[in-house]
Every structure is written in structure tokens, then in C-alpha cells.
Design a protein around this motif. Structure first.
Motif, PDB file in Angstrom:
ATOM      1  N   ASP A 143      -8.087  -3.363   2.592  1.00 22.74           N
ATOM      2  CA  ASP A 143      -6.709  -3.565   1.702  1.00 22.74           C
ATOM      3  C   ASP A 143      -5.651  -4.039   2.459  1.00 22.74           C
ATOM      4  O   ASP A 143      -4.685  -3.203   2.808  1.00 22.74           O
ATOM      5  CB  ASP A 143      -6.576  -2.195   0.627  1.00 22.74           C
ATOM      6  N   ASN A 209     -15.010  -1.881  -4.003  1.00 24.04           N
ATOM      7  CA  ASN A 209     -15.509  -2.044  -2.485  1.00 24.04           C
ATOM      8  C   ASN A 209     -17.300  -2.014  -2.729  1.00 24.04           C
ATOM      9  O   ASN A 209     -18.047  -2.020  -2.083  1.00 24.04           O
ATOM     10  CB  ASN A 209     -15.644  -0.668  -1.781  1.00 24.04           C
ATOM     11  N   ASP A 409     -10.286   3.709   1.406  1.00 26.26           N
ATOM     12  CA  ASP A 409      -8.854   2.731   1.131  1.00 26.26           C
ATOM     13  C   ASP A 409      -7.866   3.873   1.493  1.00 26.26           C
ATOM     14  O   ASP A 409      -7.712   4.935   0.604  1.00 26.26           O
ATOM     15  CB  ASP A 409      -9.221   2.149  -0.210  1.00 26.26           C
ATOM     16  N   GLU A 414     -10.279   4.126   6.290  1.00 27.81           N
ATOM     17  CA  GLU A 414     -10.664   2.617   5.582  1.00 27.81           C
ATOM     18  C   GLU A 414     -11.417   1.877   6.346  1.00 27.81           C
ATOM     19  O   GLU A 414     -11.306   1.676   7.609  1.00 27.81           O
ATOM     20  CB  GLU A 414      -9.250   2.070   5.219  1.00 27.81           C
TER      21      GLU A 414
END
Length: 440
Positions: A143, A209, A409, A414
Motif C-alpha cells: 500500500d 490482497n 496493511d 505489511e
């Protein structure tokens, strides 16, 4: 005889399948060039992800955001894009990266990414690590620096295949997706202006995802603030005619009614992020919390709650706001309350026929390239994103084309699956080629 017939039937089916694959491979020389070019540049793309991830670009680290913007600008300059790093002083942020090319064929494309992450300079996560040969953990890898690099990789492949010059493309990588600047109309002006010029918008966030899903609708997000007042007094006088219930009881009533009346509304969420209450309050300047003073034997005079509201359409958002305001107005005795919604926030990306059709095209390309079918993300699993600002301006929009297959995220966990970089770039580039040449 039946067994023999069955054998011939199976052989015939296999022959048809082989012919279909052979036909696709042999009759789409341009698409084969795209695929080969992605493979040729994929390793460099991975290195670019690593380099960018190791550059801290938390939204409020303006120098870092600009550094990542300069890195990607250099790559797009090599491909003949006209590039600009804009100045974000007017809305209190670093600014955006904008890159354009004007072609002679097909629709106008808008490709959307962002340079910033949620990982500021004080974050414990500052550099990437490899969990194994394909899973990378790092700040913003999914991200969405991975998605930004997928855009660049797709452009490199189209250039290599001799197709980029004919396409009209505008790339906008914002510098404040994770924490929008203010006023919002200035923060998102470049993006909205680009959407007004475009026919098709492609967003490179990481969706939910899952590489087998694409976003065709996203929920919008807006913040709200609830302020409640009551009469301070000795606790022995609570519930009397003169004193009433106090601020904390009134706040509890309101929040409970929000839940009772709205919790079952499909795709709608409303989250109170923090609450403080007591005799007196001291709010943080940045609006992220504060402290309260109170005693067990004193009726609470004040309470403050801040939260967000997420809806899948403007109609749902309007209805929810009206319901919440009605709940707030029905005060317990001797209390008063005020609910204020922020003027900014992200609009919803509403589900449209065009978005659904574009998903169908994406799915066709994915299947033709041997990557399998792709379905729509449940909007309940897709948070707000920059592509929502294209809603109402473009004919078709999808999101979630970025680096996927990880998780965690916005946390120190992450991660993303680097194997999806080449896959997503191939599908993106072939999709754009077919849309330009009306091959659907």
C-alpha cells in the motif's frame, strides 16, 4: 464402444483447448511482445520496489514523499512521459507526481497510485525484509509502492512492444492518500481534473490482497464528531429533575442507538474511534485523542467522541447521516448533543454498469493469459481510496490492480507477494492494448 467414444471425445476437447491456446499465442504477436517485455523488466521492477520501500515516505515526511516521487518520475521520464512534481503547500502536503502522454487511438486512461505511506519517521518499520523468496515485508510494499511500480512496469512493456506512443495516458500518484491535505478540494483537484479528462480509470491499490479479485465498488469515508453536555452535580443527584442523566449516559444512549438502528445496514459501518468524558476535557491539537478529568462522585459534564462513517453509495451515506442526526436529537433529560460530519472525506466509488463491464474485460485477459478468473471484491472489504474521486466522471473504473497476496496493511506486518508484480503488469498492459484496439 462407449469407452472408445468417450476417449475420442476427450481427445477432441483437448485438441480444441490446445488449438485455442495455440491460436492465442500465434495470432497476438503484440500481446506476446508485451508478456515477454514484462518478464524482461520484472527483475528491475523488484529492485525498484525495494529501493522505494526503503525510502521513508510517511505522509507527513514531505522530503521522503518527494524523494519517492523523484524516483518514479525518473523512470517515467525515460519512457517519454511529460512529468511534474506538484507543490502541495496550498493544502499542507508534499504534492503529487503527474505524468502524461498523448496518443492518437482509443480511450483516455487514468492510472492512479500514491507515493505516501502510513509509516512515518517514528515507525519501527523502515526497511524491507524478505520472509521467503517471494514474500516481502516492508513499509508500503503493498500500500502501495508495489502498485506504483506495476504501473511503471506495464508502461515499460507497452513501450517495448511499440504500443505506448499510440495511447493517451495520464498517471497521477498522489502524495497524501493516507492522510489527505486540507482543503480537500485542493488536495484532490489534480486527480479530479484528470478524471474529467479520462474515459477509463485504473487504480493500483492492493484491494483485499487477493489476486483473484478486483474492486468495482469502494465505500466512501467521512469523519464525525459528537459533543455532549450535561449538568455537573454531586453524583447523589443524578436522574433528578434538575440534574438529569449527565453527559456520559447521554453519550452511551446515542452510541447504542447508532448500533441498534444501523448495524444491520449492508456495507455500512460507523466506528467510534475514541471517547473521553468527565467534568472537563483536554483535546489533543491533532484531533487524535485527549484527556479527561472526573470523579466517581460527580455527574459528568462533558463527553467527546470521534469516529468515521463508511457507505457504499451517496444515497446510503445520506440516509445514515439523517438517522444518526435524528438519534442525537432525542436527548436524555438535561443533556444536549451535537453531531458534526466533516466536510471532507472520501466519496464512495459506486457500482456502475461500466465498472462491471471493465471487470469482465480484465477477467477475460487474465483467463487468456493463463492466470485464471477474477471476480469482484465485496465492497465491505475495500476501504476508501483515491479512485473514488473518479466516480461520476469516468465511464469505467476498477481498482485493486496492485501488488497483492500479502497482508497486514498499515501495520508493521505489511507484506506482499512479489510474484504478483509481473502478473498484474501483464494483465494491465494487455487490457490497455485491447481497449485501444477494440479487441473485446
Amino acid at each position: 464402444m462407449n469407452a472408445l467414444a468417450s476417449t475420442f471425445k476427450n481427445m477432441a476437447c483437448l485438441s480444441v483447448l490446445c488449438f485455442s491456446l495455440f491460436s492465442f499465442t500465434q495470432n497476438n504477436s503484440k500481446e506476446r511482445k508485451i508478456v515477454k517485455a514484462v518478464d524482461r523488466y520484472a527483475e528491475n521492477a523488484i529492485e525498484l520496489i525495494k529501493k522505494s520501500v526503503n525510502m521513508n515516505s510517511g505522509t507527513m515526511n514531505f522530503d521522503g514523499v518527494k524523494e519517492v516521487g523523484s524516483l518514479f518520475k525518473g523512470e517515467l521520464d525515460k519512457l517519454g512521459f511529460k512529468t511534474e512534481l506538484t507543490n502541495g503547500d496550498a493544502y499542507g502536503r508534499a504534492g503529487h507526481l503527474i505524468a502524461t502522454r498523448k496518443g492518437k487511438k482509443g480511450p483516455e486512461f487514468l492510472m492512479i497510485g500514491h507515493l505516501d505511506t502510513v509509516f512515518e519517521l517514528e515507525s519501527p518499520l523502515q526497511e524491507y525484509t524478505m520472509e521467503n523468496d517471494s514474500i516481502m515485508k516492508g513499509p508500503g510494499v503493498a500500500d502501495m509502492k508495489g502498485g506504483d511500480v506495476i504501473i511503471i512496469l506495464a508502461m515499460q512493456a507497452l513501450k517495448e512492444a511499440g504500443l505506448l506512443d499510440e495511447m493517451s495516458i495520464e498517471i497521477v500518484m498522489t502524495g497524501d492518500e493516507e492522510k489527505s491535505g486540507s482543503p480537500l478540494e485542493l488536495s484532490k483537484k489534480d486527480l479530479i481534473d484528470a478524471a474529467k479528462r479520462a474515459d477509463i480509470a485504473l487504480g493500483f491499490e492492493n484491494g483485499d490482497n487477493n489476486p483473484k479479485t478486483i474492486v468495482v465498488a469502494r465505500r466512501g469515508s467521512t469523519d464525525w464528531e459528537l459533543k455532549v453536555k450535561g449538568n455537573p452535580a454531586h453524583s447523589s443527584q443524578i436522574f433528578t429533575e434538575d440534574i438529569g442523566t449527565g453527559a456520559i449516559y447521554e453519550t452511551s444512549r446515542i452510541l447504542n442507538e447508532f448500533y441498534v438502528q444501523l448495524a444491520k445496514e449492508k456495507d455500512l459501518t460507523f466506528n467510534p474511534g475514541f471517547i473521553i468524558g468527565g467534568t472537563s476535557l483536554n483535546e489533543n491539537a491533532n484531533g487524535t485523542g485527549g484527556t479527561a478529568f472526573g470523579k466517581t462522585n460527580v455527574v459528568a459534564q462533558q463527553a467527546l467522541v470521534r469516529g468515521d462513517l463508511r457507505a457504499v453509495s451517496l444515497e446510503q451515506l445520506t440516509k445514515a447521516k439523517a438517522t444518526m442526526q435524528n438519534i442525537v436529537s432525542q436527548n436524555y433529560p438535561k443533556t444536549e448533543a451535537e453531531l458534526v460530519f466533516s466536510s471532507g472525506g472520501y466519496p464512495p466509488l459506486s457500482l456502475t454498469e461500466g465498472n462491471t463491464k471493465l471487470l469482465g474485460y480484465f477477467n477475460t485477459v487474465s483467463e487468456d493469459l493463463g492466470f485464471g478468473s477474477v471476480t469482484a471484491v465485496n465492497p465491505r472489504n475495500a476501504g476508501a481510496a483515491d479512485i473514488s474521486f473518479t466516480s461520476g466522471y469516468v465511464d469505467m473504473a476498477i481498482d485493486g490492480l496492485g501488488l497483492t497476496g500479502g497482508g497486514g496493511d498499515h501495520t508493521i506486518y505489511e507484506s506482499g507477494n512479489l510474484n504478483t508484480v509481473a502478473t498484474q503488469a501483464k494483465i494491465t498492459a494487455v487490457l490497455m492494448y485491447r481497449l485501444v484496439h477494440s479487441k473485446f
